[in-house]
Motif scaffolding. Structure first.
Motif, PDB file in Angstrom:
ATOM      1  N   UNK A   6      -4.026  46.708  15.439  1.00 11.20           N
ATOM      2  CA  UNK A   6      -2.830  46.128  14.798  1.00 11.20           C
ATOM      3  C   UNK A   6      -1.587  46.399  15.648  1.00 11.20           C
ATOM      4  N   UNK A   7      -1.508  47.605  16.220  1.00  9.17           N
ATOM      5  CA  UNK A   7      -0.360  47.957  17.077  1.00  9.17           C
ATOM      6  C   UNK A   7      -0.306  47.060  18.305  1.00  9.17           C
ATOM      7  N   UNK A   8      -1.461  46.822  18.909  1.00  5.72           N
ATOM      8  CA  UNK A   8      -1.513  45.935  20.081  1.00  5.72           C
ATOM      9  C   UNK A   8      -1.067  44.532  19.689  1.00  5.72           C
ATOM     10  N   UNK A   9      -1.517  44.089  18.523  1.00  6.50           N
ATOM     11  CA  UNK A   9      -1.158  42.744  18.066  1.00  6.50           C
ATOM     12  C   UNK A   9       0.327  42.616  17.734  1.00  6.50           C
ATOM     13  N   UNK A  10       0.975  43.730  17.401  1.00  7.71           N
ATOM     14  CA  UNK A  10       2.406  43.707  17.078  1.00  7.71           C
ATOM     15  C   UNK A  10       3.281  43.636  18.327  1.00  7.71           C
ATOM     16  N   UNK A  31      -7.837  41.807  21.390  1.00  6.06           N
ATOM     17  CA  UNK A  31      -7.498  42.684  20.267  1.00  6.06           C
ATOM     18  C   UNK A  31      -7.551  41.912  18.958  1.00  6.06           C
ATOM     19  N   UNK A  32      -7.038  40.688  18.964  1.00  4.65           N
ATOM     20  CA  UNK A  32      -7.080  39.853  17.760  1.00  4.65           C
ATOM     21  C   UNK A  32      -8.521  39.548  17.362  1.00  4.65           C
ATOM     22  N   UNK A  33      -9.290  39.207  18.340  1.00  7.02           N
ATOM     23  CA  UNK A  33     -10.707  38.910  18.134  1.00  7.02           C
ATOM     24  C   UNK A  33     -11.420  40.124  17.536  1.00  7.02           C
ATOM     25  N   UNK A  34     -11.203  41.289  18.127  1.00  9.16           N
ATOM     26  CA  UNK A  34     -11.846  42.522  17.662  1.00  9.16           C
ATOM     27  C   UNK A  34     -11.384  42.879  16.256  1.00  9.16           C
ATOM     28  N   UNK A  35     -10.111  42.658  15.969  1.00  6.64           N
ATOM     29  CA  UNK A  35      -9.566  42.990  14.648  1.00  6.64           C
ATOM     30  C   UNK A  35     -10.138  42.057  13.587  1.00  6.64           C
ATOM     31  N   UNK A  36     -10.081  40.762  13.857  1.00  7.47           N
ATOM     32  CA  UNK A  36     -10.547  39.785  12.863  1.00  7.47           C
ATOM     33  C   UNK A  36     -12.043  39.887  12.595  1.00  7.47           C
ATOM     34  N   UNK A  37     -12.828  40.134  13.624  1.00  2.00           N
ATOM     35  CA  UNK A  37     -14.288  40.148  13.471  1.00  2.00           C
ATOM     36  C   UNK A  37     -14.858  41.557  13.287  1.00  2.00           C
ATOM     37  N   UNK A  38     -13.995  42.578  13.265  1.00  2.00           N
ATOM     38  CA  UNK A  38     -14.419  43.968  13.127  1.00  2.00           C
ATOM     39  C   UNK A  38     -15.503  44.304  14.150  1.00  2.00           C
ATOM     40  N   UNK A  48      -5.479  40.537  26.737  1.00  2.00           N
ATOM     41  CA  UNK A  48      -5.523  41.748  25.926  1.00  2.00           C
ATOM     42  C   UNK A  48      -5.256  41.442  24.457  1.00  2.00           C
ATOM     43  N   UNK A  49      -4.235  40.662  24.180  1.00  2.00           N
ATOM     44  CA  UNK A  49      -3.927  40.352  22.784  1.00  2.00           C
ATOM     45  C   UNK A  49      -4.992  39.447  22.166  1.00  2.00           C
ATOM     46  N   UNK A  50      -5.547  38.527  22.946  1.00  2.00           N
ATOM     47  CA  UNK A  50      -6.631  37.683  22.418  1.00  2.00           C
ATOM     48  C   UNK A  50      -7.837  38.547  22.048  1.00  2.00           C
ATOM     49  N   UNK A 108     -18.864  38.167  21.418  1.00  2.00           N
ATOM     50  CA  UNK A 108     -17.420  38.357  21.287  1.00  2.00           C
ATOM     51  C   UNK A 108     -16.783  38.728  22.625  1.00  2.00           C
ATOM     52  N   UNK A 109     -17.496  39.507  23.450  1.00  2.00           N
ATOM     53  CA  UNK A 109     -16.951  39.918  24.749  1.00  2.00           C
ATOM     54  C   UNK A 109     -16.841  38.755  25.718  1.00  2.00           C
ATOM     55  N   UNK A 110     -17.807  37.876  25.713  1.00  2.00           N
ATOM     56  CA  UNK A 110     -17.841  36.831  26.743  1.00  2.00           C
ATOM     57  C   UNK A 110     -17.198  35.519  26.327  1.00  2.00           C
ATOM     58  N   UNK A 111     -16.786  35.400  25.082  1.00  2.00           N
ATOM     59  CA  UNK A 111     -16.085  34.191  24.654  1.00  2.00           C
ATOM     60  C   UNK A 111     -14.679  34.562  24.243  1.00  2.00           C
ATOM     61  N   UNK A 112     -13.718  33.873  24.761  1.00  2.00           N
ATOM     62  CA  UNK A 112     -12.331  34.178  24.431  1.00  2.00           C
ATOM     63  C   UNK A 112     -11.965  33.664  23.046  1.00  2.00           C
ATOM     64  N   UNK A 113     -12.534  32.549  22.655  1.00  2.00           N
ATOM     65  CA  UNK A 113     -12.183  31.941  21.377  1.00  2.00           C
ATOM     66  C   UNK A 113     -13.427  31.430  20.680  1.00  2.00           C
TER      67      UNK A 113
END
Length: 173
Positions: A19-23, A34-41, A30-32, A53-58
């Motif tokens: 969340x801190x990285x996303x803020x 972090x967002x990916x990791x946060x949303x998908x746990x 990096x933010x993509x 999740x690691x090899x796909x950006x979106x």
């Protein structure tokens, strides 16, 4: 591995760091991630899902956010998540071999080698990939995962062999 360290951090702390990285007022990979990791746990996913999740950006929904409405209508965005899952499901072996299989067929064959081929042809350069010889890849496919990956050392047996044969000094391998 980095994942083992990540997994040791309490889940609430991991999520707070993400969340801190996303803020932060940053944009980029990096933010993509972090967002990916946060949303998908990320930390709670099985290894094959973490690989995807690691090899796909979106994922598909994320891709449509990048394009204008007219572009979305004109072009079908590819679903790299489903595509990679299909490759993982085609291999009936342990997780490490499934990931190798998907990487070879989806990433190496359809991305990296395609780019190498196009760029080398653009400058009339003949490129050879000796480590991708069919006979060699068949032998490599039979090598157990623990001999390919040792802790954080990838290509473990290959690196050990080039040092033992005197092809490379240990510090370079």
């Amino acid at each position: 591995s980095l994942y083992r360290v990540y997994k040791r951090v309490p889940r609430g702390v991991r999520r707070a760091v993400l969340r801190s990285i996303l803020a932060l007022p940053l944009q980029g990979q990096l933010t993509r991630m972090a967002n990916h990791a946060y949303e998908k746990d990320y930390g709670e996913q099985p290894e094959t899902e973490r690989y995807i999740m690691r090899v796909t950006a979106f994922e598909p929904a994320g891709l449509t956010k990048l394009y204008s409405a007219s572009s979305v209508k004109e072009h079908q965005s590819s679903d790299s998540y489903s595509y990679l899952r299909e490759w993982l499901q085609r291999c009936h072996a342990d997780t490490a071999h499934k990931i190798d299989y998907a990487t070879i067929h989806a990433y190496l064959q359809e991305d990296i080698l395609t780019k190498v081929d196009r760029m080398s042809m653009a400058v009339s350069l003949e490129v050879r990939c000796p480590l991708l010889d069919h006979a060699l890849t068949e032998v490599i496919a039979k090598i157990p995962a623990y001999m390919k990956l040792r802790g954080d050392v990838t290509k473990y047996i290959f690196k050990k062999m080039v040092v033992k044969k005197g092809l490379l000094p240990r510090n370079i391998a």
